[in-house]
Design a protein around this motif. Sequence first.
Motif, PDB file in Angstrom:
ATOM      1  N   SER A  27      18.514 -34.148  26.513  1.00 14.34           N
ATOM      2  CA  SER A  27      19.668 -33.667  25.773  1.00 14.34           C
ATOM      3  C   SER A  27      19.556 -32.171  25.550  1.00 14.34           C
ATOM      4  CB  SER A  27      19.754 -34.411  24.440  1.00 14.34           C
ATOM      5  OG  SER A  27      20.911 -34.045  23.730  1.00 14.34           O
ATOM      6  N   SER A  68      17.949 -40.473  17.383  1.00 16.89           N
ATOM      7  CA  SER A  68      19.252 -40.747  17.964  1.00 16.89           C
ATOM      8  C   SER A  68      19.137 -41.357  19.361  1.00 16.89           C
ATOM      9  CB  SER A  68      20.069 -39.454  18.045  1.00 16.89           C
ATOM     10  OG  SER A  68      19.353 -38.472  18.793  1.00 16.89           O
ATOM     11  N   ARG A  70      17.622 -39.859  21.936  1.00 15.12           N
ATOM     12  CA  ARG A  70      17.688 -38.801  22.929  1.00 15.12           C
ATOM     13  C   ARG A  70      16.370 -38.035  22.960  1.00 15.12           C
ATOM     14  NH1 ARG A  70      22.714 -35.309  21.226  1.00 15.12           N
ATOM     15  NH2 ARG A  70      21.993 -35.922  19.163  1.00 15.12           N
ATOM     16  N   GLN A 344      19.146 -38.736  12.831  1.00 14.88           N
ATOM     17  CA  GLN A 344      20.085 -39.510  13.633  1.00 14.88           C
ATOM     18  C   GLN A 344      20.936 -38.631  14.550  1.00 14.88           C
ATOM     19  OE1 GLN A 344      20.154 -42.927  13.869  1.00 14.88           O
ATOM     20  NE2 GLN A 344      18.245 -42.558  12.758  1.00 14.88           N
ATOM     21  N   ASP A 345      21.283 -37.432  14.081  1.00 16.59           N
ATOM     22  CA  ASP A 345      22.089 -36.527  14.903  1.00 16.59           C
ATOM     23  C   ASP A 345      21.578 -35.094  14.708  1.00 16.59           C
ATOM     24  OD1 ASP A 345      23.902 -35.083  16.336  1.00 16.59           O
ATOM     25  OD2 ASP A 345      25.687 -35.920  15.372  1.00 16.59           O
ATOM     26  N   SER A 347      22.171 -32.461  16.105  1.00 14.76           N
ATOM     27  CA  SER A 347      23.167 -31.403  16.286  1.00 14.76           C
ATOM     28  C   SER A 347      23.863 -31.063  14.971  1.00 14.76           C
ATOM     29  CB  SER A 347      24.215 -31.820  17.323  1.00 14.76           C
ATOM     30  OG  SER A 347      24.991 -32.913  16.843  1.00 14.76           O
ATOM     31  N   LYS A 348      23.663 -31.900  13.958  1.00 13.49           N
ATOM     32  CA  LYS A 348      24.302 -31.676  12.663  1.00 13.49           C
ATOM     33  C   LYS A 348      23.251 -31.331  11.614  1.00 13.49           C
ATOM     34  CE  LYS A 348      28.276 -34.700  13.488  1.00 13.49           C
ATOM     35  NZ  LYS A 348      29.039 -35.876  13.001  1.00 13.49           N
ATOM     36  N   SER A 351      22.543 -33.915   8.956  1.00 12.85           N
ATOM     37  CA  SER A 351      21.669 -35.008   9.370  1.00 12.85           C
ATOM     38  C   SER A 351      20.208 -34.594   9.287  1.00 12.85           C
ATOM     39  CB  SER A 351      22.020 -35.445  10.797  1.00 12.85           C
ATOM     40  OG  SER A 351      21.261 -36.567  11.185  1.00 12.85           O
TER      41      SER A 351
END
Length: 420
Positions: A27, A68, A70, A344-345, A347-348, A351
């Motif tokens: 990712s 997540s 990834r 979990q994410d 990119s945020k 999170s």
Amino acid sequence: MSINRRHFVQATAAGAAAISWPVLAQSRSIKLGFVSPQTGPLAPFGEADRWVIAGITEAFKGGLDVGSGRRLNVQVVVKDSQSNPNRAGEVANDLILKDRVDLMLVSSTPETTNPVSDACELNEVPCISTVAPWQPWFFGRKGDPAKGFNWTYHFFWGLEDVIAVFTNLWNSVPTNKKVGGLFPNDGDGNAWGDPKLGFPPVLSKMGYTLTDPGRYQNLTQTFASHIAAFKRDNTEIITGVVIPPDMKTFLTQARQQALRPKVISVGKALLFPGAVEALGELGDGLSTEVWWTPSHPYKSSINGLSARQVADRYEADTKKQWTQPIGFSHALFEVAVDVLKRTQDPSKRESLRAALAATNVNTLVGPVKFGGQGPFKNVSKTPLVGGQWVKGRSTPYELVVVNNETAKDIPVGGQLKLMS
């Protein structure tokens, strides 16, 4: 980074492979910002950082599997605060606004941790900090105990711990309980000398008399007024939180002016073998707080190495004596890896913050747990004991743990001896 990384990299890479989950699709990259004082008067705090980061970076080469499902490429962007709080704030903003880091790591003294943490809180970037007592980190940033902070988290010990360690040392030897204070006009000094939250009220309750001649500026050229006050009050114990150059100035001038304390227990300046070695014969018998040693009974959550194994590899690779910040620099990345694996994410930022707030991981410096192992939700306390510098067999001086009343699981190697 022109560092011999063979031993550390091999062990770290092996450990990283051992804890990886099944490899899924590669990712996007995630960036970790790292700020510490690598030059200037506070440089001894950052001496081992490049070595630690070299090993961590090598371990991240194949990516990191996260919650997540990834695998992330992980980059570490390093900045030098140059021992200047203004510079620390500037590079933090660069990391946030230009490099766009996802997670910030910062280490070493309130002059570094506080401006970086403030920048992260303002810009809503999750931040992990260490190597500064929690009081100057929290209250120095005007933290509200009822609210805490939203984005910044800190692990280290507090003033109550260092006061307990120092008084345990002093109680183990005969003195007149008269203490002289060396408190500079900086984040640490103002916290340690605070009449409500620092050393003064606690020492008074314990029957000690403190002589505090007032704040001095770091890199001062003379301690004449302090030495005169200590001699006038017949102080047999000297304490404080002093940068290495000022420690040498004070000890040299104290010797010249016939100040002969029985015990000198000082924070910051006496943490590092190079700084104590630079004192020559003046370094013999000095005592200090001890946050981490090769004898600490903890292991890395990244590679499974014990404190002794990490210290041995550092000495083999760098040809230098181990130093206390190794453990905490490594633990910063342990906490970061643990956070990323549970996010979990990634990119945020929200999170990442949620995972950071739920941290509960055993590290090279002991357990780190937010929301249950400190005075506030943003603070996790780590163990602290007392040590003394003695003449070494293979090195000029060795730091020996001489009192563990505050952390019984950390073994002692001797007893406190009075200054000769």
